[in-house]
Enzyme design. Structure first.
Site, PDB file in Angstrom:
ATOM      1  CB  SER A 131      -0.956   0.007   1.191  1.00  0.00           C
ATOM      2  OG  SER A 131      -0.233  -0.089   2.394  1.00  0.00           O
ATOM      3  CG  HIS A 186      -0.777   4.178   4.469  1.00  0.00           C
ATOM      4  ND1 HIS A 186      -1.404   3.446   5.441  1.00  0.00           N
ATOM      5  CD2 HIS A 186      -0.447   3.325   3.487  1.00  0.00           C
ATOM      6  CE1 HIS A 186      -1.464   2.173   5.051  1.00  0.00           C
ATOM      7  NE2 HIS A 186      -0.886   2.082   3.872  1.00  0.00           N
ATOM      8  CG  ASP A 221      -2.338   5.443   8.227  1.00  0.00           C
ATOM      9  OD1 ASP A 221      -1.204   5.013   8.540  1.00  0.00           O
ATOM     10  OD2 ASP A 221      -2.762   5.419   7.057  1.00  0.00           O
TER      11      ASP A 221
END
Ligand SMILES: *[C@@H]1O[C@H](CO)[C@@H](O)[C@H](O)[C@H]1NC(C)=O
Ligand SMILES: *[C@@H]1O[C@H](CO)[C@@H](O)[C@H](O)[C@H]1NC(C)=O
Ligand SMILES: *[C@@H]1O[C@H](CO)[C@@H](O)[C@H](O)[C@H]1NC(C)=O
Length: 463
Positions: free
Chosen positions: A191, A442, A439
Site C-alpha cells: 500500500s 501511510h 494511521d
C-alpha cells in the site's frame, strides 16, 4: 504463556525468540495497516483498521531482552547504527542544526570527496513554496487526504528535502512527461507503493490528467494513461513480490496463515515485466505476518503459527530468502529498462501501536538522530542493505540497470507526515475524545512523499 513459548526453543535459539518477539509485538500493525487495500480510490470509505480483532490471535507479549546477548541479536547495535546512517555521536549535538536554506558558498555546497552527492542523506529545510498540488487532486484516496479530512495544521507542507551536498530541483511534470513519451512505468509492492503512485499522478496532473485504463476486481492493481504523451503508469499489488496465498477479507481479518512460496515469483508483476521501461519495486512489512513458508512446494517452517506443529523460522528468514530470489531473477533477466529497489519505510506510531493507542502528533520534521528506529525496521532494513549491494554488483555484470531508492532515512525524519487521526473525515466531530483510529504509516497527500518524486526525477535526469 511466555514460559510455554520458551519451551519451543532451546537456549541456542534464543536469538530466534528475540526476533519472534519483536515480530509478534508488531504483528498487529502489519495485520491491519497494509490491508487498506481493497476500495482504494473507490468513492466508498472503508475501515481498514477495524476495532474488533476478529479471529486474530491476541498478540502475545514476549519479553524483549534489550541488553542481553548482544552478540546473538540479529543486528548488533553498532552495526544497526551504521546501517541506518545515524552518526549520533559524530556531530556536536549541542550545536543547533541550522535550518536556513544554504546560500551560495555555503559549506553544504562543497561536494563530497567522491564527487557524487548522496541524495538520501540530508535534512528537511523550510520551504515557502508549499505542495505541488492541493487536496482537490482526484487521485488522492480519502484516508490520505489529510487536509480535506480536517487536519488543522499545514506546516508539514512547507518543507523540502535537502541532500547534504547538493540541491534537488523541483519535480518538473512537463519535462517528466516529455521524457516519458511512449514509455511505461510500474510501481510494484504494497500500500505504500499505492500511496506513492497517487502522489506521482497528482504531480503530473498539473500538466495532464491521467485516464484510468485498467483496474483489477479490488482496485489493488491499476493502470493510467496520459493520452498526449502515450505514457502509462501502473501500480501492481504484490506485497511479497513472491507468490503468496492470502486468506484475508477486506477488513484484513485472516482466516489462515499466508502461504508464502519463497522460490516462486508473483506472476502479477513477472508476466508483464519486460513491458515496462521503469519499475519501482518494494516490499517489507507484509513479511511480519503470520505465514507458512514453502520451497519446492515443501513446507520449510513458519512464522508465528502457534496452532501448527512447525518450526518457527522468523520473518527475517523469509524476507532474506524472498528478496534474494527476486533480486536473482532481476539480475539475470536481461531487462533493458531501469529498476529502482525502494527500501521499506518506517511507521511513526508513538506511545503504542496502531491498536494500543499509538499516535503521531508531531507537526514538524525531526532532525537526524531524534527518531529512534524500531527494532523491526532495523531488521528489515538490515536485510535490504545487505542483499541490495550483492544484487547490484551482479546486475552490472549482466548489464541490468538496478538502482537503490533509499527513502528510509528521509521518511524516518517525517513523523509529521502521516494522517494520524485524519484518515477519517473530520474525526473529532463527535468531540475531542471520540475514539479514532490513527494511521502513522501511510503519508498525507499532499505531503512529504512528493520528495520521492523529486529524487526519482533527479536520478533519471542525472543518472
Ligand atoms: C487547488 O488546485 C486547483 C488546480 O490547480 C485549483 O483550481 C484550485 O483553486 C485549488 N484549490 C485550493 C483550495 O487551493
Ligand atoms: C505507446 O507506447 C507503447 C509503449 O508503452 C508503444 O508500444 C506504442 O507503440 C506507443 N504507441 C504509439 C502510437 O506510439
Ligand atoms: C510435531 O512434529 C514432530 C516432528 O515432525 C513430531 O515428532 C511430533 O510428534 C509432532 N507433534 C504433534 C503434536 O503432532
Amino acid at each position: 504463556m511466555k514460559l510455554k513459548w520458551m519451551h519451543w526453543f532451546n537456549h541456542k535459539h534464543k536469538h530466534l525468540v528475540v526476533k519472534f518477539g519483536v515480530a509478534i509485538l508488531l504483528m498487529g500493525l502489519a495485520f491491519r495497516l497494509f490491508l487498506s487495500t481493497s476500495n482504494e480510490f473507490s468513492p466508498k470509505t472503508e475501515a481498514p483498521f477495524p476495532e474488533e480483532t476478529g479471529d486474530l490471535e491476541q498478540p502475545i507479549f514476549v519479553e524483549f531482552p534489550q541488553n542481553e546477548d548482544q552478540d546473538e541479536m540479529p543486528f548488533p547495535r553498532k552495526e544497526a547504527q551504521k546501517e541506518t546512517h545515524f552518526p549520533e555521536n559524530t556531530v556536536d549535538s549541542e550545536q543547533p542544526i541550522s535550518r536556513q536554506v544554504p546560500g551560495d558558498g555555503d559549506q553544504d555546497q562543497i561536494p563530497p570527496p567522491n564527487g557524487k552527492c548522496d541524495l538520501f542523506s540530508g535534512d528537511w529545510i523550510p520551504s515557502t513554496s508549499g505542495s505541488a498540488y492541493n487536496e482537490s487532486c482526484p487521485t488522492i484516496e480519502n484516508p490520505q487526504n489529510c487536509i480535506r479530512n480536517g487536519r488543522p495544521d499545514t506546516g508539514f507542507l512547507y518543507w523540502k528535502w535537502k541532500p547534504r551536498y547538493c540541491e534537488i530541483p523541483k519535480f518538473d511534470p512537463g519535462r517528466f512527461l516529455e521524457m516519458m513519451r511512449n514509455k511505461a512505468w510500474a510501481l510494484i509492492g504494497d500500500s505504500i507503493s499505492r500511496n506513492h503512485v497517487q502522489s506521482l499522478l497528482c504531480m503530473l496532473s498539473k500538466v495532464e490528467r491521467a485516464v484510468q485504463v485498467y483496474h483489477d476486481k479490488d482496485y489493488r492493481s491499476r493502470r493510467w494513461h496520459f493520452p498526449s504523451y502515450n505514457f502509462s503508469v501502473s501500480v501492481i499489488w504484490s506485497p511479497f513480490l513472491v507468490q503468496a496465498a492470502i486468506f484475508e477479507d477486506f477488513d484484513g481479518v485472516a482466516s489462515s496463515e499466508v502461504e508464502l512460496h519463497l522460490d516462486k515469483l508473483d506472476k502479477k508483476w513477472v508476466d508483464q515485466y519486460h513491458g515496462w521501461d521503469y519499475m519501482i519495486i518494494s516490499t517489507g512489512k507484509w513479511f511480519l505476518k503470520s505465514a507458512i513458508y514453502y520451497e519446492g512446494n515443501e513446507v520449510l517452517g513458519c512464522h508465528y503459527c502457534p496452532k501448527r506443529n512447525l518450526t518457527e523460522l522468523g520473518f527475517d528468514f523469509s524476507y532474506r530468502k524472498a528478496l534474494r530470489f527476486v533480486m536473482n531473477f532481476i539480475v539475470k533477466s536481461d531487462y533493458k529498462g531501469t529498476i529502482f529497489f525502494r527500501t521499506s519505510t518506517p511507521d511513526h506510531f508513538e506511545g503504542g501501536e496502531w491498536n494500543t493507542g499509538g499516535n503521531c502528533k508531531k507537526t514538524a520534521p525531526a532532525k537526524e538522530g531524534e527518531v529512534e528506529v524500531k527494532e523491526v525496521n532495523k531488521i528489515l532494513r538490515g536485510i535490504e542493505l545487505e542483499e541490495f549491494p550483492k544484487a547490484a554488483a551482479e546486475a552490472s555484470k549482466h548489464g541490468v540497470n538496478l538502482k537503490l531508492l533509499d527513502l528510509f532515512q528521509l521518511s524516518l525524519l517525517r513523523p509529521d507526515g502521516h494522517p494520524g487521526p485524519y484518515r477519517q473525515y473530520h474525526p473529532f466531530e463527535q468531540g475531542r475524545n471520540a475514539k479514532v483510529q490513527t494511521d502513522c504509516l501511510h503519508w498525507c497527500l499532499p505531503g512529504p512523499i512528493e520528495s520521492w518524486n523529486d529524487i526519482l526525477m533527479e536520478m533519471i535526469v542525472n543518472g
